[in-house]
Design a protein around this motif. Structure first.
Motif, PDB file in Angstrom:
ATOM      1  N   ARG A  13       0.850  -1.193   0.000  1.00 31.89           N
ATOM      2  CA  ARG A  13       0.000   0.000   0.000  1.00 31.89           C
ATOM      3  C   ARG A  13       0.882   1.238   0.000  1.00 31.89           C
ATOM      4  O   ARG A  13       2.008   1.231   0.502  1.00 31.89           O
ATOM      5  CB  ARG A  13      -0.901   0.024   1.235  1.00 31.89           C
ATOM      6  N   LEU A  15       0.996   5.485   0.896  1.00 33.05           N
ATOM      7  CA  LEU A  15       0.403   6.504   1.752  1.00 33.05           C
ATOM      8  C   LEU A  15       0.024   7.722   0.909  1.00 33.05           C
ATOM      9  O   LEU A  15       0.883   8.306   0.241  1.00 33.05           O
ATOM     10  CB  LEU A  15       1.410   6.913   2.833  1.00 33.05           C
ATOM     11  N   HIS A  18      -5.247  13.637   1.088  1.00 32.74           N
ATOM     12  CA  HIS A  18      -6.209  14.383   0.288  1.00 32.74           C
ATOM     13  C   HIS A  18      -5.998  15.860   0.573  1.00 32.74           C
ATOM     14  O   HIS A  18      -6.187  16.316   1.697  1.00 32.74           O
ATOM     15  CB  HIS A  18      -7.645  13.961   0.612  1.00 32.74           C
ATOM     16  N   TRP A  25      -5.934  13.531  -4.394  1.00 30.90           N
ATOM     17  CA  TRP A  25      -5.096  12.662  -3.587  1.00 30.90           C
ATOM     18  C   TRP A  25      -3.666  12.768  -4.108  1.00 30.90           C
ATOM     19  O   TRP A  25      -3.430  12.688  -5.314  1.00 30.90           O
ATOM     20  CB  TRP A  25      -5.588  11.223  -3.668  1.00 30.90           C
ATOM     21  N   THR A  50       0.796  13.323   8.164  1.00 31.81           N
ATOM     22  CA  THR A  50       0.131  12.044   8.423  1.00 31.81           C
ATOM     23  C   THR A  50       0.442  11.422   9.777  1.00 31.81           C
ATOM     24  O   THR A  50      -0.242  10.485  10.181  1.00 31.81           O
ATOM     25  CB  THR A  50       0.511  11.009   7.349  1.00 31.81           C
ATOM     26  N   ASP A 104       0.215   3.804  11.611  1.00 40.71           N
ATOM     27  CA  ASP A 104      -0.869   4.552  12.245  1.00 40.71           C
ATOM     28  C   ASP A 104      -0.928   5.971  11.711  1.00 40.71           C
ATOM     29  O   ASP A 104       0.090   6.666  11.669  1.00 40.71           O
ATOM     30  CB  ASP A 104      -0.703   4.573  13.763  1.00 40.71           C
ATOM     31  N   LEU A 105      -2.119   6.407  11.308  1.00 41.90           N
ATOM     32  CA  LEU A 105      -2.306   7.718  10.703  1.00 41.90           C
ATOM     33  C   LEU A 105      -2.885   8.711  11.703  1.00 41.90           C
ATOM     34  O   LEU A 105      -3.731   8.364  12.515  1.00 41.90           O
ATOM     35  CB  LEU A 105      -3.251   7.627   9.505  1.00 41.90           C
ATOM     36  N   GLY A 114      -7.540  14.462   4.658  1.00 40.72           N
ATOM     37  CA  GLY A 114      -7.508  13.070   5.054  1.00 40.72           C
ATOM     38  C   GLY A 114      -6.219  12.420   4.598  1.00 40.72           C
ATOM     39  O   GLY A 114      -5.508  12.944   3.750  1.00 40.72           O
ATOM     40  N   ALA A 115      -5.926  11.286   5.191  1.00 37.95           N
ATOM     41  CA  ALA A 115      -4.773  10.484   4.793  1.00 37.95           C
ATOM     42  C   ALA A 115      -5.190   9.030   4.877  1.00 37.95           C
ATOM     43  O   ALA A 115      -5.995   8.658   5.735  1.00 37.95           O
ATOM     44  CB  ALA A 115      -3.588  10.757   5.717  1.00 37.95           C
ATOM     45  N   ARG A 116      -4.666   8.222   3.964  1.00 33.96           N
ATOM     46  CA  ARG A 116      -5.001   6.802   4.029  1.00 33.96           C
ATOM     47  C   ARG A 116      -3.975   5.971   3.284  1.00 33.96           C
ATOM     48  O   ARG A 116      -3.264   6.465   2.401  1.00 33.96           O
ATOM     49  CB  ARG A 116      -6.400   6.542   3.509  1.00 33.96           C
ATOM     50  N   TRP A 117      -3.930   4.710   3.675  1.00 33.90           N
ATOM     51  CA  TRP A 117      -3.125   3.718   2.971  1.00 33.90           C
ATOM     52  C   TRP A 117      -3.977   3.153   1.845  1.00 33.90           C
ATOM     53  O   TRP A 117      -5.099   2.706   2.076  1.00 33.90           O
ATOM     54  CB  TRP A 117      -2.710   2.603   3.933  1.00 33.90           C
ATOM     55  N   VAL A 118      -3.441   3.185   0.628  1.00 36.74           N
ATOM     56  CA  VAL A 118      -4.189   2.751  -0.552  1.00 36.74           C
ATOM     57  C   VAL A 118      -3.423   1.613  -1.232  1.00 36.74           C
ATOM     58  O   VAL A 118      -2.222   1.760  -1.502  1.00 36.74           O
ATOM     59  CB  VAL A 118      -4.353   3.927  -1.550  1.00 36.74           C
TER      60      VAL A 118
END
Length: 151
Positions: A13, A15, A18, A25, A50, A104-105, A114-118
């Protein structure tokens, strides 16, 4: 001058954050501060945006006690940008490939919504700059080859 980090975890994934103002993104990054190397700026921006600690992948090309070594970026990208503070200008972005030291975000910057693992395979489904999905795939291939070489 800006610096960015394409950060991968052990589950394939990437990182992404947004960005509030541009609505896309992106991988984390920002301007290089005075007395800071581009690699230091990239890692700092990841933490600031993040909360994730990142480690730059790569090795010194030349080290000598009389000089300071700087990590080489994976890519240097030039892009035209426009913002309300500066207007139209160019960013020269030093892009580093990194591994996450934790996953951990905690979103910490007001410009990041926002932040996320994609999963790398899903990046192309997001609203991103046109080049970002291909850049992430190429960076992941490089990271796998680099780590596969025993580093």
């Amino acid at each position: 001058m800006t610096a960015s980090a394409v950060v991968f975890d052990d589950d394939d994934r990437v990182l992404l954050v947004h960005h509030r103002k541009i609505g896309l993104w992106l991988y984390p990054g920002g301007h290089v501060d005075p007395n800071e190397t581009p690699a230091e700026a990239a890692v700092r921006e990841v933490v600031e945006e993040t909360g994730v600690q990142a480690v730059v992948l790569g090795e010194p090309g030349f080290v000598h006690p009389a000089v300071r070594w700087h990590a080489s970026p994976w890519a240097v990208i030039e892009m035209d940008v426009t913002d309300s503070k500066v207007g139209a200008h160019q960013h020269i972005d030093f892009v580093y490939v990194c591994r996450a030291a934790g996953v951990d975000l905690a979103v910490r910057r007001e410009e990041v919504v926002g932040a996320r693992w994609v999963p790398v395979a899903d990046v192309a489904e997001l609203c991103t700059p046109a080049e970002l999905p291909d850049l992430v795939v190429a960076a992941r291939q490089w990271a796998k080859a680099w780590r596969g070489s025993g580093r």
